[in-house]
Scaffold this motif. Structure first.
Motif, PDB file in Angstrom:
ATOM      1  N   ASP A 119      -3.328   1.992  -1.619  1.00 63.24           N
ATOM      2  CA  ASP A 119      -4.447   1.688  -2.694  1.00 63.24           C
ATOM      3  C   ASP A 119      -4.685   2.870  -3.450  1.00 63.24           C
ATOM      4  OD1 ASP A 119      -4.835  -0.611  -1.627  1.00 63.24           O
ATOM      5  OD2 ASP A 119      -6.634  -0.106  -0.452  1.00 63.24           O
ATOM      6  N   GLN A 120      -4.633   4.202  -2.774  1.00 66.29           N
ATOM      7  CA  GLN A 120      -4.706   5.559  -3.469  1.00 66.29           C
ATOM      8  C   GLN A 120      -3.694   5.715  -4.489  1.00 66.29           C
ATOM      9  OE1 GLN A 120      -7.353   6.945  -3.562  1.00 66.29           O
ATOM     10  NE2 GLN A 120      -7.271   9.061  -3.942  1.00 66.29           N
ATOM     11  N   LEU A 121      -2.630   5.371  -4.180  1.00 64.59           N
ATOM     12  CA  LEU A 121      -1.345   5.420  -4.908  1.00 64.59           C
ATOM     13  C   LEU A 121      -1.365   4.697  -6.296  1.00 64.59           C
ATOM     14  CD1 LEU A 121       1.982   5.747  -2.953  1.00 64.59           C
ATOM     15  CD2 LEU A 121       1.325   7.536  -4.704  1.00 64.59           C
ATOM     16  N   LEU A 122      -1.938   3.525  -5.974  1.00 59.77           N
ATOM     17  CA  LEU A 122      -1.826   2.514  -7.400  1.00 59.77           C
ATOM     18  C   LEU A 122      -3.156   2.974  -8.114  1.00 59.77           C
ATOM     19  CD1 LEU A 122      -1.557  -0.001  -8.725  1.00 59.77           C
ATOM     20  CD2 LEU A 122      -3.069  -1.119  -7.321  1.00 59.77           C
ATOM     21  N   ASP A 123      -4.075   3.498  -7.555  1.00 64.09           N
ATOM     22  CA  ASP A 123      -5.314   4.161  -8.434  1.00 64.09           C
ATOM     23  C   ASP A 123      -4.676   5.316  -8.966  1.00 64.09           C
ATOM     24  OD1 ASP A 123      -8.161   4.373  -9.163  1.00 64.09           O
ATOM     25  OD2 ASP A 123      -7.856   6.099  -7.984  1.00 64.09           O
ATOM     26  N   LEU A 124      -4.094   6.264  -8.435  1.00 60.98           N
ATOM     27  CA  LEU A 124      -3.648   7.353  -9.157  1.00 60.98           C
ATOM     28  C   LEU A 124      -2.577   7.095 -10.298  1.00 60.98           C
ATOM     29  CD1 LEU A 124      -3.085   9.919  -6.433  1.00 60.98           C
ATOM     30  CD2 LEU A 124      -4.572  10.443  -8.181  1.00 60.98           C
TER      31      LEU A 124
END
Length: 453
Positions: A119-124
């Motif tokens: 989730d954090q990688l997709l957001d970044l």
């Protein structure tokens, strides 16, 4: 959910060794692939840390290179979004995202929950990619493939985001406006201004460079996804023109050619980033291998496969015949001289571009080739010589006096050369480069895709 990665990043920022990865299995007993550094936790942390710590640079600035001298030694220098390199850092984030989706056992993140990582990688990734959508409308550059494809192709393929495919198609149509049917090519540069040339007249000059072959993938991709034969035909015609005017008979390459669009005659063939006009700039040769094997994959035209093979044979022969240490980490130019016992600068970006191309060539030849071994040797020696996150290694600045802890470098790899040509307005070598890191991560993912890892 916000991901707590502070322990993960702080270990790196303090110069501490992160937990070592478990020994990597041998992926093929006959090949002996064993490159755990490709998937190390520290490599992931370097990309992640830059993404988090530099988010304030958006939307206008993107990581470009890491100098080995000066006040910001070891730290990324950021360039304007319009720079041709701006697509590679978002592309690196998407390579990590792909690992989290398709190969989660190869994304090393310590004890952090994999779902939160995704989730954090997709957001970044999307935060870093979104500003690049504005670049898709540009008609003043041929580098739209480099700017757009690394991030938006992955976003479309991993998430089905229609906006990303639309961005690719828009960029392809923008690039197609630079095609001239008289020359049967896409114009690379609108001008060439350095200490030797002052070319600005587009009516009498048509500049094409070997790098342009890698931007044709954008046209092929958009053409096939939308059924637009014109885009496919433009890319194919361009590949034939480059082959005729830039690839030499022995399959070495010029960097640049200037064609008179009024009569389709060559005005000159030279290098702008390599050593001499007659020499072979190693990254240009690598761009050629990658561009032609990509073109073959789309067209299945045997002439493009033969071109890729010829370019690859030249590249690996020059490496294998080198007598210096780590011969598979290319010199900036294959013909640059050793002066007073000092080797010319290396270019790890040339090696990593070539290594990716050799994997594709091996795949196109259905595994019956020597190119997998050559690709692996390039990456092994690059890791051994130039991996910046090895806490035990040191690199010396060009003056030979200042020892720089390699673990303090923002980029994953060192020993790259941007441009060392004598006529350049700005010479730069012995750096980290954002695209060297991107192709390092891409190489690891290609091994995974090919079931070698």
């Amino acid at each position: 959910m916000k991901l707590n990665i502070l322990p993960f990043l702080s270990a790196l920022s303090m110069g501490l060794a992160l937990p070592s990865d478990a020994p990597s299995r041998r992926f093929d007993q006959n090949i002996g692939i064993d490159l755990p550094a490709l998937f190390s936790e520290t490599t992931t942390a370097k990309i992640w840390r830059t993404a988090v710590d530099s988010i304030s640079q958006l939307p206008g600035k993107f990581p470009n290179y890491v100098p080995s001298t000066g006040s910001n030694i070891g730290q990324y220098v950021f360039s304007d979004i319009s720079a041709w390199t701006s697509g590679f850092f978002p592309g690196s984030l998407y390579e990590l995202l792909e690992r989290s989706v398709r190969f989660p056992d190869h994304l090393k993140t310590g004890s952090v929950d994999p779902e939160d990582i995704h989730d954090q990688l997709l957001d970044l990734s999307r935060q870093w990619a979104k500003p690049l959508q504005t670049q898709a409308f540009r008609t003043n550059t041929h580098d739209l493939g480099f700017l757009i494809m690394p991030a938006f192709q992955k976003d479309w393929e991993l998430t089905g985001n229609q906006d990303s495919l639309d961005t690719i198609v828009t960029a392809a149509h923008s690039l197609a406006t630079r095609f001239d049917p008289r020359v049967k090519a896409v114009r690379s540069w609108d001008s060439l201004v350095n200490k030797r040339q002052n070319i600005t007249n587009k009516e009498t000059n048509f500049l094409v460079i070997i790098d342009s072959m890698c931007n044709m993938d954008l046209l092929f991709y958009a053409g096939h996804h939308t059924g637009n034969q014109t885009l496919i035909d433009i890319a194919t015609a361009h590949a034939h023109t480059v082959r005729r005017n830039i690839v030499r008979k022995n399959y070495s390459t010029f960097h640049c050619c200037n064609i008179d669009p009024q009569n389709d005659q060559i005005k000159f063939q030279e290098t702008v980033q390599g050593y001499k006009d007659w020499s072979t700039w190693s990254r240009g040769q690598a761009w050629g291998i990658l561009g032609y094997i990509q073109t073959y994959r789309w067209t299945k035209d045997a002439v493009f496969l033969q071109t890729a093979i010829g370019l690859a044979e030249y590249f690996v022969n020059r490496l294998s015949k080198s007598s210096h240490t780590h011969p598979y980490v290319p010199l900036w130019d294959f013909d640059a001289p050793t002066v007073d016992g000092v080797l010319p600068p290396r270019d790890t970006s040339a090696g990593l571009v070539a290594a990716n191309a050799l994997l594709l060539l091996h795949q196109a030849l259905q595994g019956e080739s020597p190119y997998l071994d050559h690709a692996l040797q390039i990456v092994r020696e690059t890791i051994d010589l130039s991996l910046s996150h090895d806490p035990a290694s040191l690199t010396l600045s060009p003056n030979g006096k200042t020892a720089v802890p390699a673990g303090n470098w923002d980029s994953v790899l060192m020993n790259a050369t941007i441009n060392n040509n004598e006529y350049s307005l700005s010479r730069s070598n012995n750096t980290g480069l954002v695209y060297a890191d991107y192709y390092f991560l891409r190489f690891g993912n290609r091994l995974l895709e090919m079931a070698f890892a």
